[in-house]
Design a protein around this motif. Sequence first.
Motif, PDB file in Angstrom:
ATOM      1  N   THR A 140      48.354  50.932  44.910  1.00 33.52           N
ATOM      2  CA  THR A 140      47.184  51.741  44.567  1.00 33.52           C
ATOM      3  C   THR A 140      46.925  51.722  43.068  1.00 33.52           C
ATOM      4  N   LEU A 141      47.977  51.862  42.271  1.00 32.54           N
ATOM      5  CA  LEU A 141      47.829  51.830  40.803  1.00 32.54           C
ATOM      6  C   LEU A 141      47.287  50.483  40.336  1.00 32.54           C
ATOM      7  N   SER A 142      47.722  49.394  40.966  1.00 37.13           N
ATOM      8  CA  SER A 142      47.284  48.066  40.553  1.00 37.13           C
ATOM      9  C   SER A 142      45.851  47.781  40.968  1.00 37.13           C
ATOM     10  N   ASP A 143      45.386  48.464  42.032  1.00 43.28           N
ATOM     11  CA  ASP A 143      44.018  48.235  42.503  1.00 43.28           C
ATOM     12  C   ASP A 143      42.998  49.094  41.778  1.00 43.28           C
ATOM     13  N   LEU A 144      43.458  50.033  40.955  1.00 42.65           N
ATOM     14  CA  LEU A 144      42.521  50.907  40.242  1.00 42.65           C
ATOM     15  C   LEU A 144      41.608  50.088  39.332  1.00 42.65           C
ATOM     16  N   ALA A 145      40.330  50.441  39.351  1.00 41.35           N
ATOM     17  CA  ALA A 145      39.361  49.773  38.476  1.00 41.35           C
ATOM     18  C   ALA A 145      38.186  50.695  38.282  1.00 41.35           C
ATOM     19  N   ASP A 146      37.288  50.342  37.406  1.00 44.10           N
ATOM     20  CA  ASP A 146      36.070  51.106  37.206  1.00 44.10           C
ATOM     21  C   ASP A 146      34.943  50.125  36.931  1.00 44.10           C
ATOM     22  N   MET A 147      33.769  50.612  36.783  1.00 40.48           N
ATOM     23  CA  MET A 147      32.613  49.727  36.636  1.00 40.48           C
ATOM     24  C   MET A 147      32.734  48.831  35.408  1.00 40.48           C
ATOM     25  N   GLU A 148      33.242  49.372  34.308  1.00 37.51           N
ATOM     26  CA  GLU A 148      33.398  48.571  33.085  1.00 37.51           C
ATOM     27  C   GLU A 148      34.748  47.870  33.023  1.00 37.51           C
ATOM     28  N   ASN A 149      35.621  48.130  33.989  1.00 38.89           N
ATOM     29  CA  ASN A 149      36.946  47.523  34.048  1.00 38.89           C
ATOM     30  C   ASN A 149      37.746  47.818  32.780  1.00 38.89           C
ATOM     31  N   THR A 150      37.741  49.082  32.352  1.00 32.50           N
ATOM     32  CA  THR A 150      38.431  49.454  31.115  1.00 32.50           C
ATOM     33  C   THR A 150      39.525  50.491  31.321  1.00 32.50           C
ATOM     34  N   THR A 151      39.531  51.174  32.451  1.00 36.96           N
ATOM     35  CA  THR A 151      40.508  52.250  32.632  1.00 36.96           C
ATOM     36  C   THR A 151      41.589  51.885  33.654  1.00 36.96           C
ATOM     37  N   TYR A 152      41.777  50.606  33.876  1.00 35.40           N
ATOM     38  CA  TYR A 152      42.804  50.132  34.807  1.00 35.40           C
ATOM     39  C   TYR A 152      44.196  50.327  34.209  1.00 35.40           C
ATOM     40  N   LEU A 153      45.199  50.165  35.049  1.00 36.90           N
ATOM     41  CA  LEU A 153      46.588  50.208  34.592  1.00 36.90           C
ATOM     42  C   LEU A 153      47.202  48.817  34.555  1.00 36.90           C
ATOM     43  N   ASN A 154      47.058  48.062  35.621  1.00 34.33           N
ATOM     44  CA  ASN A 154      47.665  46.735  35.709  1.00 34.33           C
ATOM     45  C   ASN A 154      46.776  45.715  35.003  1.00 34.33           C
ATOM     46  N   PRO A 155      47.238  45.080  33.920  1.00 36.78           N
ATOM     47  CA  PRO A 155      46.386  44.146  33.167  1.00 36.78           C
ATOM     48  C   PRO A 155      46.113  42.840  33.900  1.00 36.78           C
TER      49      PRO A 155
END
Length: 538
Positions: A140-155
């Motif tokens: 779940t943590l690795s799949d996190l993303a947002d519209m701008e792709n800036t607040t993810y955890l897994n690079p």
Amino acid sequence: MGNKIVNYGVPSFIIVVWMGINIFLFVWYYLFYDRGDNFFYTRHLLGSALAWARAPAAVLNFNCMLILLPVCRNLLSLIRGSLMCCSRTMRRQMDRNLTFHKLVAYMIALMTAIHMVAHLLNVEWYNNSRQGVYDELSTTLSDLADMENTTYLNPIRTTNLNPQQIPLYFAFTSIAGLTGIIITLALILMITSSMEVIRRSYFEVFWYTHHLFVIFFAGLVIHGIGGIVRRQSNMEEHNFTLCKDQADDWGKIPECPNPEFEGGPAATWMWVLGPMIIYAAERLLRLIRYVQNVQYRKIVMRPSKVLELQLVKKGFKMEEDFFSVHIRSAGDWTDKLIEIMQKLPEGAQGPKMGVDGPFGTASEDVFDYEVSMLVGAGIGVTPFASILKSIWYRFKDNDPKLRTRKIYFYWLCRETHAFEWFADLLQLLEKEMEQRGLWDFLTYKLFLTGWDQSHADHVMVHFDEDTDVVTGLKQKTHYGRPSWDKEFEQVRRDNPASVVGMFLCGPAALANVLEKKCGKYSDVDPRRTKFYFNKENF
């Protein structure tokens, strides 16, 4: 122990302080990343490798800040000059600049290795989490993303490649990965080419590869921009202690919105910018001096393939109207230079030459000791020839600042012709001391460490002559190596309650012997004799 404190107390204290700062930084940042709440989810993906990657990075920043300063020769000369009114013990630390430079380099190499191994593990675990290999929270943590792709955890954002190829792809396409590879390769080349066997035999290899430091520092400043180590930025909205077990409900219930993450700001530039500016100014100043015109006053070919260049340069101040450089044949470059100089017509100017300096060295402190022991091995006698000249000029002029009242000079050579390099200087000193009745001012001993039977027979035949058959001096040449215990014992007996400066320009093996003798024959009692060891870089 007391003798060791006298000779090694200050440098040992400096090393202890340096090591203490390194240990403090490592432990502090290890605990910061290992226990910080905003890195809880990052640690869930990476485990302890997170702290093992970040702690060495902090130590690297500190040592990369230091690495350039010991090779800023003008800066060291300025510091040495500003300490002229202070303890000679503090000034002597300036002469250990290359030793400290190497220690810092070793620390950089060690921390780089730890940092690199930890991040290799991090990339592998990032990739496994991305592929869903681990638990549900990691996926779940690795799949996190947002519209701008800036607040993810897994690079690692790529999913359309073979999972086995993703780590390699990430290493060569991310800022952190690519600069890390370049930095590591540059560091490996610089360190391996600095080994003494390469530096002595292939100096050009050492010289050019060492200038990879420009690429190293450029990559170092850029390295952290990618921000691959990320931390939670919405700690107030998303409480991990409450939400870590409810990953399926993130974003669905108000108390557990999706966690958001951000990369930390690049900080390396704040550590290294100052030293980089200082070093740039240093190189600019040296370049300006390097291009200034130098005139050849005289070119002399000395015995044993030693070239003497007598030079004149505007702005140089000395007792004589020229300064001389002695260059011994020691390889293809020096052989070619000697060949060019030998082909020049009488009185002609040699090839264009750049002269940098002058820089302060250990020998400057000779003038601050009441008693000095000067030891030169082979061509290593060169700096002491200038020292003897300078002391003699000051002595003749009754310089009130000259504290020196006794000089012991030792010259060790493997062959007889080498003594001809400065025999004329010693003959001049011998003659003037005799005229002035100052025999006690200079005691010199010449040691021949290599000879054949024909030379031994010749010496035996002329043994009773007033002057030495090798040098023409009244002081006879000694055969074999000095008995340093006897020499130190004699100096200590003749100079009770004196501070004796031991100065060497010679090989490392001889330096180790003399440094130990200085410790052995020094006395902690301030009312008795002390020996301080000083070495020219040779």
